[in-house]
Design a protein around this motif. Structure first.
Motif, PDB file in Angstrom:
ATOM      1  N   ASP A   1       0.970  11.891  16.263  1.00  0.00           N
ATOM      2  CA  ASP A   1      -0.568  12.021  15.883  1.00  0.00           C
ATOM      3  C   ASP A   1      -0.634  12.070  14.448  1.00  0.00           C
ATOM      4  N   PRO A   2      -0.060  11.689  13.382  1.00  0.00           N
ATOM      5  CA  PRO A   2      -0.086  12.179  12.179  1.00  0.00           C
ATOM      6  C   PRO A   2      -1.512  11.687  11.409  1.00  0.00           C
ATOM      7  N   PHE A   3      -2.010  12.710  10.826  1.00  0.00           N
ATOM      8  CA  PHE A   3      -3.082  12.652   9.797  1.00  0.00           C
ATOM      9  C   PHE A   3      -2.762  13.158   8.512  1.00  0.00           C
ATOM     10  N   VAL A   4      -3.308  12.515   7.479  1.00  0.00           N
ATOM     11  CA  VAL A   4      -2.875  12.705   6.118  1.00  0.00           C
ATOM     12  C   VAL A   4      -4.104  13.047   5.330  1.00  0.00           C
ATOM     13  N   LEU A   5      -4.138  14.120   4.565  1.00  0.00           N
ATOM     14  CA  LEU A   5      -5.119  14.743   3.534  1.00  0.00           C
ATOM     15  C   LEU A   5      -4.719  15.040   2.182  1.00  0.00           C
TER      16      LEU A   5
ATOM     17  N   GLY B   1       6.725  -0.739  18.277  1.00  0.00           N
ATOM     18  CA  GLY B   1       5.131  -0.542  18.151  1.00  0.00           C
ATOM     19  C   GLY B   1       4.684   0.814  17.553  1.00  0.00           C
ATOM     20  N   ILE B   2       3.677   0.992  17.072  1.00  0.00           N
ATOM     21  CA  ILE B   2       3.088   2.326  16.573  1.00  0.00           C
ATOM     22  C   ILE B   2       1.875   2.651  17.422  1.00  0.00           C
ATOM     23  N   HIS B   3       1.434   3.838  17.317  1.00  0.00           N
ATOM     24  CA  HIS B   3       0.480   4.684  18.214  1.00  0.00           C
ATOM     25  C   HIS B   3      -0.608   4.999  17.156  1.00  0.00           C
ATOM     26  N   THR B   4      -0.029   5.463  16.205  1.00  0.00           N
ATOM     27  CA  THR B   4      -1.289   6.152  14.987  1.00  0.00           C
ATOM     28  C   THR B   4      -1.135   5.515  13.870  1.00  0.00           C
ATOM     29  N   LEU B   5      -2.328   5.275  13.056  1.00  0.00           N
ATOM     30  CA  LEU B   5      -2.168   4.925  11.776  1.00  0.00           C
ATOM     31  C   LEU B   5      -3.318   5.543  10.798  1.00  0.00           C
ATOM     32  N   ASN B   6      -2.913   6.233   9.737  1.00  0.00           N
ATOM     33  CA  ASN B   6      -3.483   6.847   8.900  1.00  0.00           C
ATOM     34  C   ASN B   6      -2.987   6.731   7.238  1.00  0.00           C
ATOM     35  N   ARG B   7      -4.058   6.958   6.443  1.00  0.00           N
ATOM     36  CA  ARG B   7      -3.556   6.514   5.142  1.00  0.00           C
ATOM     37  C   ARG B   7      -4.590   7.180   4.156  1.00  0.00           C
ATOM     38  N   THR B   8      -4.020   7.670   3.191  1.00  0.00           N
ATOM     39  CA  THR B   8      -4.761   8.006   1.774  1.00  0.00           C
ATOM     40  C   THR B   8      -4.499   6.939   0.555  1.00  0.00           C
ATOM     41  N   ASP B   9      -5.015   7.102  -0.490  1.00  0.00           N
ATOM     42  CA  ASP B   9      -4.650   6.343  -1.838  1.00  0.00           C
ATOM     43  C   ASP B   9      -3.164   6.121  -1.804  1.00  0.00           C
ATOM     44  N   HIS B  10      -2.193   7.127  -1.618  1.00  0.00           N
ATOM     45  CA  HIS B  10      -0.989   6.717  -2.010  1.00  0.00           C
ATOM     46  C   HIS B  10      -0.002   7.021  -0.818  1.00  0.00           C
ATOM     47  N   LEU B  11      -0.514   7.403   0.428  1.00  0.00           N
ATOM     48  CA  LEU B  11       0.534   7.716   1.563  1.00  0.00           C
ATOM     49  C   LEU B  11       0.042   7.092   2.671  1.00  0.00           C
ATOM     50  N   GLU B  12       0.870   6.658   3.595  1.00  0.00           N
ATOM     51  CA  GLU B  12       0.394   6.049   4.918  1.00  0.00           C
ATOM     52  C   GLU B  12       1.605   6.577   5.817  1.00  0.00           C
TER      53      GLU B  12
END
Length: 478
Positions: free
Chosen positions: A246-250, A459-470
């Motif tokens: 469950d990755p989130f990025v900030l 397959g993938i389960h979660t997708l998040n991104r900032t301007d430079h990191l996915e």
């Protein structure tokens, strides 16, 4: 609305739970029972009773007959046998079967798939695809399916309050004719062998149940290409004693942080951890930043009005809690209780027309955590949060449970949704939020994310991104 449910006595607990949900929504609902007469269904009932006895499951149901002179506005027929000349009748079909027990039997002979259609008199008006898990015992699948049927009934009646329903365009489903007993024995044998194999291998080796990966990126990413192509991802390594998911990025003050669910196998309970990604392209070993007595996952971290907040998934505690960063990134304080008394999973937010909207799934009873979408709204982050009048919005194992921050693309908004068609964590898609307001919620079809060379998994389960990191994660391993 006055509602009368007609059910077989063997399904009394299911019928009573449906009555309770309807009454909690402001209806006046009651139930009457009929006796089952089919020999084949009696045998299936005996099989379920044997499993319940082995698993020490007890069933409780109270009599809820209608009062004298009760006149129903709607009859919910769970027997498949009711006809009425002067009262609307709502019934369900499971894989083409009007009798719920026949539909339940078809789940075993149809590789766990269930398509449930709600019929209002002679017209199909709603459809559901509940998630049926890979369980050894049939009684567990029975509970999952029954809750899915229950949610479809709630979904249909909520829309009836807004006026006549449009008929769906569907093809009549052929009934599954495979021998149930043969399918049941084959499934039980396979499940037991799989369980023994897991125990045998687990004593010698533990592979990661989930893996989190990240990459630096410029320009179009997965959301734009709908594929796992481009720059290869790097795995966030674990020590074999835990997994990260469950990755989130900030991004904050020039630094980039990945927040994950950390699940130590020794404790069997998720906590929230954080990894800092350096400009040299290295990610630090995740360290714990938030723990509760209950399981935590899906660390939805975001900025609002100059502060940093997190809303992790805490459905086991029947609450949705807002945490505020007292000292980012490693000190978090409980800031506000947003929703209480609901098993809400993976709450994800968007702002539209001056109001904040929350998309999530909700688990009811012994049903799935991943197939029933609900929507809440509030004037601002602190609430008060109110459920949408059309909840549950949909019952769909392939497109209900959120899987990351909502993505804006040229004025259009897309919700990442998990695809559990074959297995939980089996894939991800994007679903456009076309309309969300006080009167309706309209979502587009699921646009599946395809495989690619950047992440060699199924397959993938979660997708998040900032301007430079996915960031992504997956339950599939090499």
């Amino acid at each position: 609305m006055n509602i009368l449910i007609q059910s077989f006595d063997r399904d009394a607990e299911f019928a009573c739970e449906t009555v309770a949900r309807l009454n909690a929504s402001g209806h006046a609902a009651y139930v009457t029972y009929a006796q089952e007469t089919s020999l084949g269904r009696h045998l299936l009932k005996i099989l379920l009773a044997v499993e319940e006895r082995y698993l020490r499951i007890t069933r409780n149901a109270a009599a809820m007959p209608p009062p004298e002179n009760f006149r129903a506005d709607l009859i919910v027929d769970l027997t498949g046998e009711r006809r009425s000349e002067d009262t609307a009748v709502l019934r369900v079909e499971i894989n083409g079967h009007r009798n719920i027990l026949d539909g339940l039997a078809s789940v075993k002979t149809k590789t766990r798939h269930a398509t449930v259609v709600a019929w209002l008199d002679d017209w199909p008006v709603a459809r559901a695809s509940p998630m049926i898990s890979r369980q050894t015992f049939f009684v567990v699948n029975r509970d999952e399916l029954y809750v899915g049927v229950q949610s479809l009934i709630m979904h249909t009646i909520a829309r009836l309050g807004g006026g006549p329903l449009d008929a769906l365009s569907i093809d009549r489903m052929p009934k599954v004719s495979t021998c149930f007993i043969c399918a049941y024995v084959a499934h039980l044998t396979t499940a037991l062998c799989r369980r023994l194999l897991q125990v045998f291998i687990g004593r010698r080796h533990r592979w990661p149940a989930w893996q989190t990966a990240w990459r630096f990126i410029e320009g179009p990413g997965i959301a734009e290409t709908r594929r796992l192509d481009g720059t290869p991802f790097s795995v966030l390594p674990d020590d074999g004693q835990r997994f990260y998911a469950d990755p989130f990025v900030l991004e904050h003050q020039g630094d980039t942080y990945i927040f994950v669910e950390e699940f130590p196998y020794a404790t069997g309970k998720g906590v929230i951890s954080m990894s800092k990604v350096g400009k040299d392209g290295c990610a630090s070993v995740p360290r714990q930043v938030l723990e509760e007595q209950h399981h935590l996952s899906y660390p939805n971290v975001f900025k609002d009005k100059g502060e940093i907040f997190m809303v992790p998934e805490s459905g086991a505690a029947l609450e949705v809690v807002l945490y505020r960063a007292e000292r980012f990134p490693d000190r978090w304080a409980r800031h506000a209780l947003l929703i209480a008394g609901h098993n809400i999973n993976d709450a994800t937010f968007m702002q539209r027309d001056g109001r904040l909207w929350m998309f999530a799934t909700e688990r009811f009873g012994k049903g799935s955590e991943s197939d029933t979408m609900v929507v809440f709204s509030a004037p601002d982050l602190l609430g008060p949060w109110a459920p949408h009048k059309l909840n549950p919005i949909l019952i769909d194992k392939a497109g209900s449970r959120p899987g990351g921050h909502i993505i804006e693309d040229d004025g259009r908004f897309f919700l990442p949704v998990q695809d559990g068609s074959e297995v939980y964590g089996g894939g991800l898609g994007l679903r456009e939020i076309i309309v969300v307001d006080d009167d309706s919620v309209v979502l587009g079809p699921v646009e599946a994310i395809g495989t690619g060379s950047a992440w060699a998994r199924r397959g993938i389960h979660t997708l998040n991104r900032t301007d430079h990191l996915e960031v992504v994660d997956t339950t599939w391993c090499d």
